[in-house]
Write a protein that holds these residues in place. Structure first.
Motif, PDB file in Angstrom:
ATOM      1  N   UNK A  42       0.852  -1.196   0.000  1.00 35.32           N
ATOM      2  CA  UNK A  42       0.000   0.000   0.000  1.00 35.32           C
ATOM      3  C   UNK A  42       0.883   1.240   0.000  1.00 35.32           C
ATOM      4  N   UNK A  43       0.218   2.381  -0.164  1.00 29.99           N
ATOM      5  CA  UNK A  43       0.968   3.633  -0.125  1.00 29.99           C
ATOM      6  C   UNK A  43       0.768   4.266   1.262  1.00 29.99           C
ATOM      7  N   UNK A  44       1.796   4.203   2.053  1.00 27.74           N
ATOM      8  CA  UNK A  44       1.755   4.842   3.375  1.00 27.74           C
ATOM      9  C   UNK A  44       2.991   5.741   3.449  1.00 27.74           C
ATOM     10  N   UNK A  45       2.773   6.990   3.150  1.00 26.78           N
ATOM     11  CA  UNK A  45       3.902   7.925   3.050  1.00 26.78           C
ATOM     12  C   UNK A  45       4.354   8.392   4.433  1.00 26.78           C
ATOM     13  N   UNK A  46       5.580   8.885   4.511  1.00 26.48           N
ATOM     14  CA  UNK A  46       6.046   9.417   5.801  1.00 26.48           C
ATOM     15  C   UNK A  46       5.232  10.637   6.226  1.00 26.48           C
ATOM     16  N   UNK A  47       5.145  10.857   7.534  1.00 30.39           N
ATOM     17  CA  UNK A  47       4.467  12.037   8.082  1.00 30.39           C
ATOM     18  C   UNK A  47       5.149  13.308   7.570  1.00 30.39           C
ATOM     19  N   UNK A  48       4.346  14.330   7.269  1.00 33.66           N
ATOM     20  CA  UNK A  48       4.910  15.590   6.764  1.00 33.66           C
ATOM     21  C   UNK A  48       5.332  16.521   7.897  1.00 33.66           C
ATOM     22  N   UNK A  49       4.880  16.248   9.096  1.00 33.18           N
ATOM     23  CA  UNK A  49       5.392  16.956  10.272  1.00 33.18           C
ATOM     24  C   UNK A  49       4.925  18.384  10.453  1.00 33.18           C
ATOM     25  N   UNK A  50       3.800  18.773   9.844  1.00 33.23           N
ATOM     26  CA  UNK A  50       3.346  20.173   9.988  1.00 33.23           C
ATOM     27  C   UNK A  50       2.725  20.433  11.365  1.00 33.23           C
ATOM     28  N   UNK A  51       2.413  19.356  12.085  1.00 34.99           N
ATOM     29  CA  UNK A  51       1.858  19.471  13.448  1.00 34.99           C
ATOM     30  C   UNK A  51       0.494  20.160  13.486  1.00 34.99           C
ATOM     31  N   UNK A  52      -0.175  20.231  12.357  1.00 29.06           N
ATOM     32  CA  UNK A  52      -1.450  20.947  12.300  1.00 29.06           C
ATOM     33  C   UNK A  52      -2.613  19.978  12.092  1.00 29.06           C
ATOM     34  N   UNK A  61      -2.747  14.008   3.694  1.00 30.30           N
ATOM     35  CA  UNK A  61      -2.100  13.140   2.705  1.00 30.30           C
ATOM     36  C   UNK A  61      -3.118  12.109   2.225  1.00 30.30           C
ATOM     37  N   UNK A  62      -3.362  12.091   0.937  1.00 33.56           N
ATOM     38  CA  UNK A  62      -4.378  11.177   0.404  1.00 33.56           C
ATOM     39  C   UNK A  62      -3.725   9.878  -0.083  1.00 33.56           C
ATOM     40  N   UNK A  63      -3.333   9.079   0.844  1.00 33.07           N
ATOM     41  CA  UNK A  63      -2.780   7.769   0.502  1.00 33.07           C
ATOM     42  C   UNK A  63      -3.555   6.706   1.269  1.00 33.07           C
ATOM     43  N   UNK A  64      -2.981   5.531   1.471  1.00 34.49           N
ATOM     44  CA  UNK A  64      -3.738   4.451   2.108  1.00 34.49           C
ATOM     45  C   UNK A  64      -3.724   4.505   3.640  1.00 34.49           C
ATOM     46  N   UNK A  65      -2.972   5.434   4.215  1.00 32.40           N
ATOM     47  CA  UNK A  65      -2.863   5.446   5.684  1.00 32.40           C
ATOM     48  C   UNK A  65      -4.223   5.669   6.345  1.00 32.40           C
ATOM     49  N   UNK A  66      -5.085   6.476   5.726  1.00 31.56           N
ATOM     50  CA  UNK A  66      -6.370   6.818   6.346  1.00 31.56           C
ATOM     51  C   UNK A  66      -7.212   5.597   6.654  1.00 31.56           C
ATOM     52  N   UNK A  67      -7.460   4.768   5.646  1.00 28.60           N
ATOM     53  CA  UNK A  67      -8.330   3.606   5.894  1.00 28.60           C
ATOM     54  C   UNK A  67      -7.610   2.550   6.729  1.00 28.60           C
ATOM     55  N   UNK A  68      -6.286   2.465   6.577  1.00 28.05           N
ATOM     56  CA  UNK A  68      -5.555   1.492   7.399  1.00 28.05           C
ATOM     57  C   UNK A  68      -5.651   1.895   8.878  1.00 28.05           C
ATOM     58  N   UNK A  69      -5.545   3.175   9.142  1.00 28.93           N
ATOM     59  CA  UNK A  69      -5.661   3.644  10.531  1.00 28.93           C
ATOM     60  C   UNK A  69      -7.075   3.432  11.073  1.00 28.93           C
TER      61      UNK A  69
END
Ligand SMILES: Cc1cc2nc3c(=O)[nH]c(=O)nc-3n(C[C@H](O)[C@H](O)[C@H](O)COP(=O)(O)O)c2cc1C
Length: 186
Positions: A42-52, A61-69
């Protein structure tokens, strides 16, 4: 009862996946509904770190992390499994861990009541890797110590985990322990 395994290895036929399959196989025999997600598929990109994160309804970030989480939060039990890469989790697992920061910023935690950790190394670095994962478990779960299970040991080449019989049994035991623990707690 849903048991989700998150796998940080890139080798579908590798040692980590073998051990996870053994654990999930035992869990399924005891009635768990199992699912395995191999992060490298899947596509799970690194955190961008904006803290917002708190300003947004979902991670930007529109990758697969959302549904996996989401699935991670909904599971009754979770297994985190990774090979040791340079004394730590793999990059895939680290990206997944870091993307949990969104949940943390939203005061959301996994609802899992039992957690398993599976770590495999060729020869060293297991303790460091377990330490990293245990810290993550402390932050991301509300699971008592006696509902946390670990299987770790040594395997390097493809097929080594199959030949490490005590390690394979440890993984199967972890699968059984998670289900038994969930049954006790329900
Ligand atoms: C980039 C990389 C780094 C590694 N670092 C370590 C290490 O620090 N310690 C160790 O004992 N094995 C290390 N290994 C070996 C793997 O942990 C070992 O081969 C493991 O069985 C791989 O799991 P897999 O079959 O699930 O992919 C490394 C392997 C790779 C590819």
């Amino acid at each position: 009862m849903k048991l989700l395994a998150i796998v940080g290895s890139s080798r579908p036929e590798g040692n980590t996946n073998y051990l996870v399959d053994e654990a999930l196989g035992e869990a399924a025999k005891l009635g768990a509904q199992t699912e395995k997600l191999i992060l490298s598929q899947y596509e799970v990109n690194p955190c961008l770190g904006h803290e917002d994160c708190a300003s947004f309804d979902s991670c930007q970030q529109k990758d697969d992390a959302g549904w996996i989480l989401d699935r991670f939060c909904e599971a009754d039990g979770v297994i985190l499994a990774t090979p040791v890469y340079y004394y730590n989790v793999t990059a895939q697992m680290k990206a997944f861990i870091d993307r949990n920061y969104f949940l943390y910023k939203k005061d959301r935690r996994s609802q899992a009541r039992a957690v398993g950790i599976i770590v495999v190394a060729e020869k060293e670095g297991i303790e460091d890797t377990l330490y990293a994962l245990k810290q993550f478990v402390d932050w991301s779960f509300d699971v008592e110590e006696n509902r946390r299970f670990i299987a770790s040991g040594y395997a390097g080449k493809l097929g080594d985990a199959q030949n490490n019989l005590p390690l394979a049994e440890e993984a199967r035991k972890l699968g059984r322990q998670i289900v038994e623990s969930l049954k006790e707690g329900s």
